[in-house]
Design an enzyme around this catalytic site. Sequence first.
Site, PDB file in Angstrom:
ATOM      1  N   TRP A  41       0.762  -1.195   0.072  1.00  0.00           N
ATOM      2  CA  TRP A  41      -0.061  -0.036  -0.161  1.00  0.00           C
ATOM      3  C   TRP A  41       0.745   1.143  -0.194  1.00  0.00           C
ATOM      4  CZ3 TRP A  41      -5.081   1.505   0.432  1.00  0.00           C
ATOM      5  CH2 TRP A  41      -5.325   3.070   0.747  1.00  0.00           C
ATOM      6  N   ASP A  44       0.264   8.890   1.178  1.00  0.00           N
ATOM      7  CA  ASP A  44       0.727  10.256   1.037  1.00  0.00           C
ATOM      8  C   ASP A  44       2.185  10.401   0.463  1.00  0.00           C
ATOM      9  OD1 ASP A  44      -1.307  10.703   2.276  1.00  0.00           O
ATOM     10  OD2 ASP A  44      -0.630  11.514   4.105  1.00  0.00           O
ATOM     11  N   PHE A 106       3.793   8.274  10.488  1.00  0.00           N
ATOM     12  CA  PHE A 106       2.894   9.109   9.602  1.00  0.00           C
ATOM     13  C   PHE A 106       3.764  10.061   8.813  1.00  0.00           C
ATOM     14  CE2 PHE A 106      -1.634   8.421  11.414  1.00  0.00           C
ATOM     15  CZ  PHE A 106      -1.492   7.000  11.324  1.00  0.00           C
ATOM     16  N   SER A 107       2.798  11.024   8.217  1.00  0.00           N
ATOM     17  CA  SER A 107       3.153  11.620   6.967  1.00  0.00           C
ATOM     18  C   SER A 107       4.521  12.920   7.662  1.00  0.00           C
ATOM     19  CB  SER A 107       2.251  12.370   6.148  1.00  0.00           C
ATOM     20  OG  SER A 107       1.696  11.505   5.379  1.00  0.00           O
ATOM     21  N   ASP A 168       1.585  15.787  10.243  1.00  0.00           N
ATOM     22  CA  ASP A 168       1.997  16.045   9.019  1.00  0.00           C
ATOM     23  C   ASP A 168       2.828  17.224   8.962  1.00  0.00           C
ATOM     24  OD1 ASP A 168       0.333  13.860   8.521  1.00  0.00           O
ATOM     25  OD2 ASP A 168      -1.153  15.079   7.741  1.00  0.00           O
ATOM     26  N   GLU A 221      -5.283  18.086   6.683  1.00  0.00           N
ATOM     27  CA  GLU A 221      -4.166  17.205   6.815  1.00  0.00           C
ATOM     28  C   GLU A 221      -3.203  17.669   5.682  1.00  0.00           C
ATOM     29  OE1 GLU A 221      -5.609  12.864   8.007  1.00  0.00           O
ATOM     30  OE2 GLU A 221      -6.342  13.437   6.013  1.00  0.00           O
ATOM     31  N   TRP A 302     -16.423   8.301  -1.430  1.00  0.00           N
ATOM     32  CA  TRP A 302     -15.445   6.881  -1.362  1.00  0.00           C
ATOM     33  C   TRP A 302     -16.613   5.633  -1.844  1.00  0.00           C
ATOM     34  CZ3 TRP A 302     -15.307   2.134   1.474  1.00  0.00           C
ATOM     35  CH2 TRP A 302     -14.049   1.625   1.175  1.00  0.00           C
TER      36      TRP A 302
END
Length: 493
Positions: A41, A44, A106-107, A168, A221, A302
């Site tokens: 997967w 970002d 995370f980002s 982020d 985000e 979605w």
Amino acid sequence: MSKELMRLNIERAQHEIDSKKELVKRGKMRQKYHFMPQTGWLNDPNGLIYFRGKYHFFFQHNPYYGFWDSMHWGHAVSDDMLHWKYLPVALAPSEIYDNHLRGGCFSGSAVECGGKLFLMYTGTANEGRGFEQTQCIAYSEDGIHFEKYAGNPVLTAPEGVPENQFRDPKVWKHNDTYYMVCGASCDNKGQALLYRSADMFHWEFFNVLAESRGEWGYMWECPDFYRIRDKYVLTFSPMGAGERTAVYLVGDFDYETGKFSYHVNGEIDWGFDYYAAQSFETPDGRRVTVGWANEWDWMPFWKDWGPTYKEGWCGSFNIPREVYLLEDGTLQFRPIKEVCSLRENGSKTEALIVTPGGTQLSAGNGISFELKMKVDLIKTDADELKLELRCGAGKKTVCVLDFRNSEMSVDRNHADGWSKGISKSVMLLKGKETLDIHILSDQSSLEIFTDQYRNNHSNNIFAGDEQNEIKIYTCGGTAFIKDFEAYGLKRSM
Ligand code: FRU
């Protein structure tokens, strides 16, 4: 000990990648020239930077399978942002502050500091008090092997910001100071918080760069902040702002006060699959921004992430885009000029007359191709110009340019049996003589740019190889097209 744990977790991930990468290479739906993961997967774009003669792209990565899970940072390098060499996983969860199954690394972003490559990322952990997000540092001498800073985390959520809504960090250097903008939520409104530091380790709050007053959601985000000419640009991906997922604001900024006053807002992309854009500067001074070509399950439109997980992967980046400021203060987002190097079997036509009867177009193999054209709005009397892309086996994706209502739409309800929805936007046609259209089609995505690259739609479609026809036709009159160009695009991934 914990250094050792990160090494082991990277080794484990690498082993998994090596055992599956050949399978992913053979995937029928894999992209031909859009950046995608070796296995597993991707979400970002992270840590985009030109460092020691190469473009480095990092990315949110679950190397194990084609769904989101505990986050690692994948890593690849390139000379042209199109041909990539994968490097070992850069960050793996290993510490109390970033080690959780629904958390991880995370980002974040990258910056050069004292000759080293520094990454700043969000550690997401859960020690029984709910998810906690803190900002953390990792660095590397060689740009390949990273070590987490022993003093992590370097920053925790300020008062009023929930601990699970602080993430982020995007960092940059101005004069001798490092600045960082971080996504947050306060009183249920999205915010971009500005911090500064003299050494990358000690951070102080500087200002709220911008915040939602309700119109742009409850959490921002992946904020990004950069200068273009004499203006400054803030981009972010709001949660809870309907179909707006890639907002930009343009305005003035003062480094003395940390105050950003914006007077223009827009959308980088109106498609369903453009999110979490991050930018960097190329050595020749271009501002390039890259988005994640996908959507989250919490978004109102979605449906699912498509069938690529069956081939062992999921997710790609939109084609990197150069950002330019136009006279009226709006931004244009043009595919990087390097894309031209992928062209083959080109054809050019000076004038093309399109009627309701329509005509078939030919561009490469009809799957991986590029189309460019300009509609002469003075001569055109058609109500609509329609392009049917990736047609075949009873399926198609339809792009409609509705001149009467100044609307553009991309309908993927009949694209493939997976994708759903019609992305829509308004075109500003008043007083215009031409409308430019630029299309980039890859195996599993369609990017359509119009109106000076200000009105863009990125949508994933999971169309098979038998869907390789292109049609163009009008409704209610004739359309006159100038400077028509068509190319096949070579594989680079
Ligand atoms: C955006 C995002 C970020 C977060 C990351 C987790 O797509 O939700 O806010 O850091 O993905 O993978």
